[in-house]
Design a protein around this motif. Sequence first.
Motif, PDB file in Angstrom:
ATOM      1  N   SER A 107       0.834  -1.216   0.002  1.00  0.00           N
ATOM      2  CA  SER A 107       0.097   0.024  -0.043  1.00  0.00           C
ATOM      3  C   SER A 107       1.000   1.495   0.011  1.00  0.00           C
ATOM      4  O   SER A 107       0.692   2.152  -0.738  1.00  0.00           O
ATOM      5  CB  SER A 107      -0.751  -0.106   1.372  1.00  0.00           C
ATOM      6  OG  SER A 107      -1.740  -1.256   1.103  1.00  0.00           O
ATOM      7  N   LEU A 108       2.026   1.171   0.893  1.00  0.00           N
ATOM      8  CA  LEU A 108       2.824   2.467   0.789  1.00  0.00           C
ATOM      9  C   LEU A 108       3.436   2.685  -0.655  1.00  0.00           C
ATOM     10  O   LEU A 108       3.593   3.692  -1.013  1.00  0.00           O
ATOM     11  CB  LEU A 108       3.980   2.078   1.996  1.00  0.00           C
ATOM     12  CG  LEU A 108       5.003   3.131   1.845  1.00  0.00           C
ATOM     13  CD1 LEU A 108       4.450   4.565   2.241  1.00  0.00           C
ATOM     14  CD2 LEU A 108       6.244   2.691   2.911  1.00  0.00           C
ATOM     15  N   SER A 109       3.642   1.401  -1.310  1.00  0.00           N
ATOM     16  CA  SER A 109       4.490   1.414  -2.520  1.00  0.00           C
ATOM     17  C   SER A 109       3.288   2.155  -3.633  1.00  0.00           C
ATOM     18  O   SER A 109       3.798   3.109  -4.391  1.00  0.00           O
ATOM     19  CB  SER A 109       4.782   0.125  -3.098  1.00  0.00           C
ATOM     20  OG  SER A 109       5.840  -0.217  -2.300  1.00  0.00           O
ATOM     21  N   LEU A 110       2.127   1.531  -3.437  1.00  0.00           N
ATOM     22  CA  LEU A 110       1.065   1.981  -4.398  1.00  0.00           C
ATOM     23  C   LEU A 110       1.041   3.605  -4.159  1.00  0.00           C
ATOM     24  O   LEU A 110       0.670   4.418  -5.140  1.00  0.00           O
ATOM     25  CB  LEU A 110      -0.138   1.413  -4.264  1.00  0.00           C
ATOM     26  CG  LEU A 110      -0.250  -0.107  -4.610  1.00  0.00           C
ATOM     27  CD1 LEU A 110      -1.433  -0.881  -4.355  1.00  0.00           C
ATOM     28  CD2 LEU A 110      -0.024  -0.141  -6.314  1.00  0.00           C
ATOM     29  N   TRP A 111       0.926   4.117  -3.036  1.00  0.00           N
ATOM     30  CA  TRP A 111       0.750   5.426  -2.778  1.00  0.00           C
ATOM     31  C   TRP A 111       1.914   6.404  -3.264  1.00  0.00           C
ATOM     32  O   TRP A 111       1.518   7.247  -3.650  1.00  0.00           O
ATOM     33  CB  TRP A 111       0.644   5.653  -1.124  1.00  0.00           C
ATOM     34  CG  TRP A 111       0.458   7.109  -0.683  1.00  0.00           C
ATOM     35  CD1 TRP A 111      -0.678   7.798  -0.815  1.00  0.00           C
ATOM     36  CD2 TRP A 111       1.231   7.929  -0.023  1.00  0.00           C
ATOM     37  NE1 TRP A 111      -0.388   9.256  -0.319  1.00  0.00           N
ATOM     38  CE2 TRP A 111       0.667   9.119   0.084  1.00  0.00           C
ATOM     39  CE3 TRP A 111       2.775   7.732   0.079  1.00  0.00           C
ATOM     40  CZ2 TRP A 111       1.616  10.007   0.618  1.00  0.00           C
ATOM     41  CZ3 TRP A 111       3.412   8.921   0.593  1.00  0.00           C
ATOM     42  CH2 TRP A 111       2.852  10.227   1.093  1.00  0.00           C
ATOM     43  N   LEU A 112       3.002   5.737  -2.953  1.00  0.00           N
ATOM     44  CA  LEU A 112       4.255   6.433  -3.580  1.00  0.00           C
ATOM     45  C   LEU A 112       4.171   6.668  -5.243  1.00  0.00           C
ATOM     46  O   LEU A 112       4.429   7.667  -5.846  1.00  0.00           O
ATOM     47  CB  LEU A 112       5.391   5.968  -3.015  1.00  0.00           C
ATOM     48  CG  LEU A 112       5.880   6.165  -1.838  1.00  0.00           C
ATOM     49  CD1 LEU A 112       7.136   5.307  -1.471  1.00  0.00           C
ATOM     50  CD2 LEU A 112       6.242   7.575  -1.401  1.00  0.00           C
ATOM     51  N   ILE A 113       3.913   5.488  -5.757  1.00  0.00           N
ATOM     52  CA  ILE A 113       3.713   5.468  -7.291  1.00  0.00           C
ATOM     53  C   ILE A 113       2.446   6.458  -7.807  1.00  0.00           C
ATOM     54  O   ILE A 113       2.697   7.082  -8.721  1.00  0.00           O
ATOM     55  CB  ILE A 113       3.533   4.227  -7.572  1.00  0.00           C
ATOM     56  CG1 ILE A 113       4.637   3.161  -7.697  1.00  0.00           C
ATOM     57  CG2 ILE A 113       3.059   4.024  -9.098  1.00  0.00           C
ATOM     58  CD1 ILE A 113       4.370   1.826  -7.730  1.00  0.00           C
ATOM     59  N   SER A 114       1.423   6.505  -7.070  1.00  0.00           N
ATOM     60  CA  SER A 114       0.524   7.249  -7.381  1.00  0.00           C
ATOM     61  C   SER A 114       0.643   8.763  -7.082  1.00  0.00           C
ATOM     62  O   SER A 114       0.441   9.645  -8.292  1.00  0.00           O
ATOM     63  CB  SER A 114      -0.890   7.078  -6.245  1.00  0.00           C
ATOM     64  OG  SER A 114      -1.672   7.925  -6.462  1.00  0.00           O
ATOM     65  N   TYR A 133     -12.855  -2.873  -6.639  1.00  0.00           N
ATOM     66  CA  TYR A 133     -12.569  -4.117  -6.583  1.00  0.00           C
ATOM     67  C   TYR A 133     -11.039  -4.549  -6.521  1.00  0.00           C
ATOM     68  O   TYR A 133     -10.720  -5.418  -5.734  1.00  0.00           O
ATOM     69  CB  TYR A 133     -12.955  -5.027  -7.759  1.00  0.00           C
ATOM     70  CG  TYR A 133     -14.541  -5.052  -7.761  1.00  0.00           C
ATOM     71  CD1 TYR A 133     -15.085  -5.628  -6.994  1.00  0.00           C
ATOM     72  CD2 TYR A 133     -15.269  -4.258  -8.529  1.00  0.00           C
ATOM     73  CE1 TYR A 133     -16.633  -5.608  -6.768  1.00  0.00           C
ATOM     74  CE2 TYR A 133     -16.715  -4.213  -8.653  1.00  0.00           C
ATOM     75  CZ  TYR A 133     -17.378  -5.106  -7.807  1.00  0.00           C
ATOM     76  OH  TYR A 133     -18.818  -5.130  -7.778  1.00  0.00           O
ATOM     77  N   ASP A 134     -10.303  -3.763  -6.968  1.00  0.00           N
ATOM     78  CA  ASP A 134      -8.793  -3.738  -6.654  1.00  0.00           C
ATOM     79  C   ASP A 134      -8.333  -3.479  -5.355  1.00  0.00           C
ATOM     80  O   ASP A 134      -7.672  -4.378  -4.716  1.00  0.00           O
ATOM     81  CB  ASP A 134      -8.074  -2.846  -7.657  1.00  0.00           C
ATOM     82  CG  ASP A 134      -8.146  -2.916  -8.961  1.00  0.00           C
ATOM     83  OD1 ASP A 134      -8.222  -4.142  -9.481  1.00  0.00           O
ATOM     84  OD2 ASP A 134      -8.092  -1.800  -9.657  1.00  0.00           O
ATOM     85  N   TYR A 137      -9.237  -6.916  -3.659  1.00  0.00           N
ATOM     86  CA  TYR A 137      -8.309  -7.906  -3.904  1.00  0.00           C
ATOM     87  C   TYR A 137      -6.897  -7.704  -2.878  1.00  0.00           C
ATOM     88  O   TYR A 137      -6.296  -8.741  -2.224  1.00  0.00           O
ATOM     89  CB  TYR A 137      -7.725  -7.954  -5.254  1.00  0.00           C
ATOM     90  CG  TYR A 137      -8.713  -8.406  -6.269  1.00  0.00           C
ATOM     91  CD1 TYR A 137      -9.712  -9.337  -6.042  1.00  0.00           C
ATOM     92  CD2 TYR A 137      -8.915  -7.593  -7.406  1.00  0.00           C
ATOM     93  CE1 TYR A 137     -10.707  -9.677  -6.879  1.00  0.00           C
ATOM     94  CE2 TYR A 137     -10.009  -7.881  -8.422  1.00  0.00           C
ATOM     95  CZ  TYR A 137     -10.544  -8.821  -8.123  1.00  0.00           C
ATOM     96  OH  TYR A 137     -11.816  -9.168  -9.074  1.00  0.00           O
ATOM     97  N   ILE A 138      -6.479  -6.496  -2.845  1.00  0.00           N
ATOM     98  CA  ILE A 138      -5.437  -6.133  -2.008  1.00  0.00           C
ATOM     99  C   ILE A 138      -5.816  -6.529  -0.596  1.00  0.00           C
ATOM    100  O   ILE A 138      -4.764  -6.940   0.214  1.00  0.00           O
ATOM    101  CB  ILE A 138      -4.849  -4.789  -2.249  1.00  0.00           C
ATOM    102  CG1 ILE A 138      -4.339  -4.663  -3.581  1.00  0.00           C
ATOM    103  CG2 ILE A 138      -3.888  -4.573  -1.051  1.00  0.00           C
ATOM    104  CD1 ILE A 138      -3.887  -3.084  -4.034  1.00  0.00           C
ATOM    105  N   ALA A 139      -6.962  -6.195  -0.241  1.00  0.00           N
ATOM    106  CA  ALA A 139      -7.130  -6.508   1.355  1.00  0.00           C
ATOM    107  C   ALA A 139      -7.270  -7.889   1.594  1.00  0.00           C
ATOM    108  O   ALA A 139      -7.223  -8.241   2.680  1.00  0.00           O
ATOM    109  CB  ALA A 139      -8.427  -5.691   1.675  1.00  0.00           C
ATOM    110  N   SER A 140      -7.736  -8.528   0.428  1.00  0.00           N
ATOM    111  CA  SER A 140      -7.834 -10.009   0.971  1.00  0.00           C
ATOM    112  C   SER A 140      -6.311 -10.958   0.827  1.00  0.00           C
ATOM    113  O   SER A 140      -6.337 -11.905   1.242  1.00  0.00           O
ATOM    114  CB  SER A 140      -8.661 -10.694  -0.141  1.00  0.00           C
ATOM    115  OG  SER A 140      -8.049 -10.792  -1.633  1.00  0.00           O
ATOM    116  N   LEU A 141      -5.404 -10.267   0.252  1.00  0.00           N
ATOM    117  CA  LEU A 141      -4.230 -11.041   0.240  1.00  0.00           C
ATOM    118  C   LEU A 141      -3.679 -11.407   1.787  1.00  0.00           C
ATOM    119  O   LEU A 141      -3.095 -12.603   1.648  1.00  0.00           O
ATOM    120  CB  LEU A 141      -3.148 -10.089  -0.269  1.00  0.00           C
ATOM    121  CG  LEU A 141      -2.836  -9.709  -1.856  1.00  0.00           C
ATOM    122  CD1 LEU A 141      -2.129  -8.697  -2.374  1.00  0.00           C
ATOM    123  CD2 LEU A 141      -3.069 -11.052  -2.316  1.00  0.00           C
TER     124      LEU A 141
END
Length: 165
Positions: A107-114, A133-134, A137-141
Amino acid sequence: MDFDKIAKDLHKLAPYCSINSHQTWLNKLIVFAKSVKMLALCILLMVLFISLFSIFYATKTSLGIYKNIIEILHVMGATDDYIAKQYARRGFFIGLISGIVGVAFASLSLWLISNVGSALKGGIFDKATLEFYDFLYIASLPMFTALIAMFTSYYTVKKVLGKIM
């Protein structure tokens, strides 16, 4: 539209001009994106198999370390299934904690990329977003990793105990 014919005709009128077809660039970008997607899938599969093998060997090593205790448990009446369930329960919690830590870093990586993408302003990356839905999916990992650890631990113990006991 035939860009080659247009380019030849234009070249006759103005020899130093050129026509740039963005379709060629876009096709290369699409091929690159598909390649990155396949690479990400390969990395995901590699991490999955490495995780399975790590859990397998860690469980097998633990069984070797606690072999005397497991033999005592058998003498006291514990079945292979009971011991396997104990290992599976522990594997579940370790997998769950590992999954939560992994999702936090992802999540930190996605936030930085965003943030980097939105700073580009007007590029392709500022339009790339995740759907609801994405995020599901991430929350179900974490649950997925916990279940993988649990089943791998359980079947490893059943297999190893079936051979040695």
